[in-house]
Design a protein around this motif. Structure first.
Motif, PDB file in Angstrom:
ATOM      1  N   ALA A  33       0.829  -1.210   0.000  1.00  0.00           N
ATOM      2  CA  ALA A  33       0.000   0.000   0.000  1.00  0.00           C
ATOM      3  C   ALA A  33       0.862   1.259   0.000  1.00  0.00           C
ATOM      4  O   ALA A  33       0.519   2.259  -0.643  1.00  0.00           O
ATOM      5  CB  ALA A  33      -0.926  -0.015   1.213  1.00  0.00           C
ATOM      6  N   LEU A  34       1.990   1.225   0.707  1.00  0.00           N
ATOM      7  CA  LEU A  34       2.896   2.373   0.705  1.00  0.00           C
ATOM      8  C   LEU A  34       3.470   2.613  -0.688  1.00  0.00           C
ATOM      9  O   LEU A  34       3.570   3.759  -1.143  1.00  0.00           O
ATOM     10  CB  LEU A  34       4.018   2.151   1.716  1.00  0.00           C
ATOM     11  CG  LEU A  34       5.120   3.213   1.760  1.00  0.00           C
ATOM     12  CD1 LEU A  34       4.537   4.597   2.030  1.00  0.00           C
ATOM     13  CD2 LEU A  34       6.170   2.864   2.810  1.00  0.00           C
ATOM     14  N   GLU A  35       3.819   1.555  -1.383  1.00  0.00           N
ATOM     15  CA  GLU A  35       4.329   1.709  -2.747  1.00  0.00           C
ATOM     16  C   GLU A  35       3.252   2.276  -3.666  1.00  0.00           C
ATOM     17  O   GLU A  35       3.543   3.072  -4.564  1.00  0.00           O
ATOM     18  CB  GLU A  35       4.845   0.367  -3.267  1.00  0.00           C
ATOM     19  CG  GLU A  35       6.065  -0.154  -2.531  1.00  0.00           C
ATOM     20  CD  GLU A  35       7.210   0.849  -2.528  1.00  0.00           C
ATOM     21  OE1 GLU A  35       7.516   1.418  -3.595  1.00  0.00           O
ATOM     22  OE2 GLU A  35       7.787   1.085  -1.445  1.00  0.00           O
ATOM     23  N   ALA A  36       2.010   1.882  -3.449  1.00  0.00           N
ATOM     24  CA  ALA A  36       0.913   2.438  -4.244  1.00  0.00           C
ATOM     25  C   ALA A  36       0.762   3.931  -3.978  1.00  0.00           C
ATOM     26  O   ALA A  36       0.474   4.711  -4.902  1.00  0.00           O
ATOM     27  CB  ALA A  36      -0.382   1.697  -3.926  1.00  0.00           C
ATOM     28  N   PHE A  37       0.955   4.341  -2.729  1.00  0.00           N
ATOM     29  CA  PHE A  37       0.903   5.769  -2.406  1.00  0.00           C
ATOM     30  C   PHE A  37       2.020   6.521  -3.116  1.00  0.00           C
ATOM     31  O   PHE A  37       1.803   7.589  -3.706  1.00  0.00           O
ATOM     32  CB  PHE A  37       1.009   5.968  -0.891  1.00  0.00           C
ATOM     33  CG  PHE A  37       1.102   7.411  -0.475  1.00  0.00           C
ATOM     34  CD1 PHE A  37      -0.021   8.218  -0.475  1.00  0.00           C
ATOM     35  CD2 PHE A  37       2.324   7.957  -0.101  1.00  0.00           C
ATOM     36  CE1 PHE A  37       0.067   9.557  -0.111  1.00  0.00           C
ATOM     37  CE2 PHE A  37       2.419   9.290   0.278  1.00  0.00           C
ATOM     38  CZ  PHE A  37       1.287  10.089   0.266  1.00  0.00           C
ATOM     39  N   LYS A  38       3.220   5.984  -3.082  1.00  0.00           N
ATOM     40  CA  LYS A  38       4.344   6.635  -3.752  1.00  0.00           C
ATOM     41  C   LYS A  38       4.087   6.788  -5.250  1.00  0.00           C
ATOM     42  O   LYS A  38       4.502   7.779  -5.870  1.00  0.00           O
ATOM     43  CB  LYS A  38       5.626   5.826  -3.546  1.00  0.00           C
ATOM     44  CG  LYS A  38       6.152   5.811  -2.125  1.00  0.00           C
ATOM     45  CD  LYS A  38       7.420   4.960  -2.079  1.00  0.00           C
ATOM     46  CE  LYS A  38       8.000   4.884  -0.683  1.00  0.00           C
ATOM     47  NZ  LYS A  38       9.230   4.063  -0.659  1.00  0.00           N
ATOM     48  N   ALA A  39       3.408   5.797  -5.837  1.00  0.00           N
ATOM     49  CA  ALA A  39       3.130   5.822  -7.269  1.00  0.00           C
ATOM     50  C   ALA A  39       1.940   6.704  -7.628  1.00  0.00           C
ATOM     51  O   ALA A  39       1.588   6.821  -8.805  1.00  0.00           O
ATOM     52  CB  ALA A  39       2.891   4.401  -7.774  1.00  0.00           C
TER      53      ALA A  39
END
Length: 624
Positions: A280-286
């Motif tokens: 989910a954190l990677e999705a936020f960064k993207a």
């Protein structure tokens, strides 16, 4: 116990014998006309701590922007999956934010402790004897299909939740004798006791469900039929297990209420599901997720140095709060024979090295939790006060004597994660409890090893569990972490199928009925209850009832601190840590009020700023 009014009883009795004898021999005078008993108190708000801060017909919450624009989309993340739109029952995994489609009778103020203002109910009536509460519904209240919200809906909701809902509902409403609809818009709840001061507010939080929509349906079964609500949002679309989208109701009946003005400004709320917090954190960064409330200190310290942050496209902030943080910790399931000896539980806490974890894993950002009511005046500290001793002394002989003589302190260390002194004390306690080291393994008299599993619902806590497991191994204890998906975790928790787990017992500034669900004997064997630990102690039961029946604020403080001491000296959990701020990160497309309320983070008061939204790159993943 509720104290008798001194002037109503003692003073009247004292006046009788001192009347002059001559006057007593005179012809009796006509009795004065009987005074009518005082009527019920009618009010626009409920507060346990004095008068509400906001007057009747206040314009809006003090922290919101009543002129906030409406529109736009906010995408947030959720973890795991979902298979139900019914968040009120034990079965199934409910979709994120589905409760936003329902209104409650009252709604809390995030700026005041233990205070509620009208939502579905426009007026509250509290009898002087404290044995009930009545709510009068706002005649404008409507379901999304246009039909009025009625008193019959409220009574049906109450009865259904108590009968078929999660176990906490039966605990919360245990002191309600009956709920009666008196006409189309008046509901009366009658209580079996006058001592539960919080009960009117608990009933104010009742989610009201549409009886006509549920007719012919099995409330106890999970399902994905989109339910009918009355709240500011309705479910617009969903992909089972992957996403759910809520859209603001354009003709929402309560949009101009003081408690709604300036809130629920965003047109579309979408929750996308991810396997775990790391993904989910990677999705936020993207740029696939707009907003994130960060609860991992390591990520907050190290994971937000990416191009969008450096260019100011993503904002970060820590917002202080005054919330009681409750107790988070490794909770032991004392239904298991392994954890039934208090000395064993104390030993397991001695080898947990918070100082090492805070320095090496958390970047020094946390405070050690030392109370079940931490970050509040309800937390016990030092030796018991006079008021606490009055409570605790009634149970002397059934409590550890240390409660009366010794200040409770969580173990501390030199930060090496290998404190020899703490290990020595732990081994001494384990030997007293019948455990000894043989071939570098801790075993009992039968040669059975000390072995248990720490159940986790995601990888976030693995990095905290592993150092603890290593410390336990130095005592000869075989501990292991097992991570399962959220749905399996919930099933195992509901059926008490675990040895140890990470648990959070949240608290408010006015503890009450929820303490039964956390600690009472009645809930220890009830599947799905929040009595994770399995506490079944008559002393704890009695203290819970004293907390619930506290007649004033000082009595509540004394009784809650007494309960806190008994729980702490039971060594039921290995206390973790807490933060005194909200850590938030968001893509810079939102406007927000100038301040946040004191006791919660109110994301509903944010709005989409159209100009900022347009200024963001069309493809956020391509930010250089």
């Amino acid at each position: 116990m509720r104290r008798r009014p001194l002037f109503a009883s003692g003073l009247a009795l004292a006046l009788g014998p001192v009347l002059p004898r001559a006057r007593a021999q005179q012809a009796p005078a006509a009795p004065p006309p009987a005074e009518a008993p005082p009527g019920p108190r009618r009010t626009h708000a409920l507060s346990l701590l004095g008068e509400p801060a906001l007057p009747e017909n206040f314009p809006h919450w003090p922290w919101v922007n009543p002129a906030a624009p409406r529109g736009g989309t906010m995408v947030r993340h959720a973890i795991g999956s979902f298979d139900s739109f019914n968040p009120f029952i034990l079965r199934g995994t409910p979709a994120a934010a589905v409760a936003a489609i329902y209104d409650t009778l009252m709604t809390p103020s995030f700026d005041e402790a233990s205070t509620e203002y009208p939502l579905l109910a426009k007026l509250v009536e509290v009898p002087r004897d404290g044995r009930g509460v009545a709510f009068e519904l706002d005649e404008r209240a409507r379901w999304h299909d246009g039909r009025p919200v009625t008193a019959a809906d409220v009574v049906w909701s109450f009865d259904t939740l108590r009968r078929h809902g999660r176990p906490n509902f039966s605990g919360y409403y245990g002191d309600v004798a009956e709920a009666v609809a008196e006409g189309e818009r008046r509901i009366v709840f009658r209580f079996s006791t006058a001592d539960n001061r919080e009960l009117p507010q608990i009933l104010g939080q009742l989610p009201v469900l549409p009886r006509h929509w549920w007719e012919g349906k099995d409330f106890a079964q999970p399902g994905l039929e989109v339910p009918l609500g009355s709240g500011p949002y309705r479910i617009e679309a969903f992909e089972p297990g992957r996403s759910v989208t809520l859209r603001r109701v354009a003709d929402y009946w309560g949009r101009d209420l003081p408690v709604r003005r300036g809130t629920n400004n965003i047109e579309t709320l979408r929750f996308d599901y991810y396997r775990d917090s790391t993904v989910a954190l990677e999705a936020f960064k993207a740029g696939q997720v707009d907003f994130r409330l960060e609860n991992v200190a390591k990520d907050w310290a190290t994971a937000y140095d990416f191009p969008a942050v450096r260019q100011g496209l993503v904002k970060r902030e820590e917002i202080p709060h005054e919330l009681p943080t409750g107790m988070q910790g490794f909770a032991m399931n004392i239904r298991r024979p392994l954890f039934q000896d208090r000395r064993v539980r104390q030993a397991l806490g001695l080898v947990f090295d918070f100082e090492w974890m805070n320095a090496n894993l958390f970047y020094g950002s946390y405070t050690r939790t030392t109370s079940y009511f931490s970050n509040s005046e309800l937390a016990s500290r030092g030796l018991p006060s006079e008021g606490e001793l009055m409570v605790l002394s009634a149970f002397r002989g059934r409590l550890p004597e240390e409660i009366f003589t010794t200040e409770f302190r969580v173990p501390s260390s030199d930060g090496s994660n290998a404190s020899r002194e703490n290990a020595r004390q732990a081994l001494a306690l384990l030997r007293e409890a019948g455990w000894g080291v043989k071939d570098r393994r801790l075993v009992n008299e039968k040669g059975e090893p000390f072995s248990f599993e720490i159940l986790l619902d995601g990888p976030t806590f693995e990095r905290m569990a592993l150092p603890y497991i290593q410390a336990l191994q130095r005592l000869g204890i075989e501990a292991r972490a097992r991570t399962v998906d959220p749905a399996q975790y919930q099933v195992r928790m509901d059926n008490f199928d675990y040895d140890m787990t990470v648990e959070l017992f949240g608290q408010s500034l006015s503890p009450g009925n929820e303490q039964r669900d956390y600690w009472s004997s009645a809930k220890a064997k009830e599947p799905g209850s929040r009595n994770t630990i399995g506490i079944a102690d008559p002393v704890v039961d009695a203290l819970i009832e004293l907390v619930i029946s506290a007649p004033d604020r000082q009595a509540l403080i004394d009784r809650t601190r007494a309960l806190d001491r008994v729980l702490l000296w039971g060594f039921y959990v290995v206390p973790h840590w807490h933060s005194r701020s909200f850590r938030i990160a968001w893509w810079d497309k939102f406007g927000r009020p100038e301040r946040n309320p004191r006791y919660n983070f109110d994301l509903s008061a944010w709005w989409v700023d159209a100009a900022r939204d347009r200024a963001l790159p069309a493809d956020r993943r391509a930010v250089p």
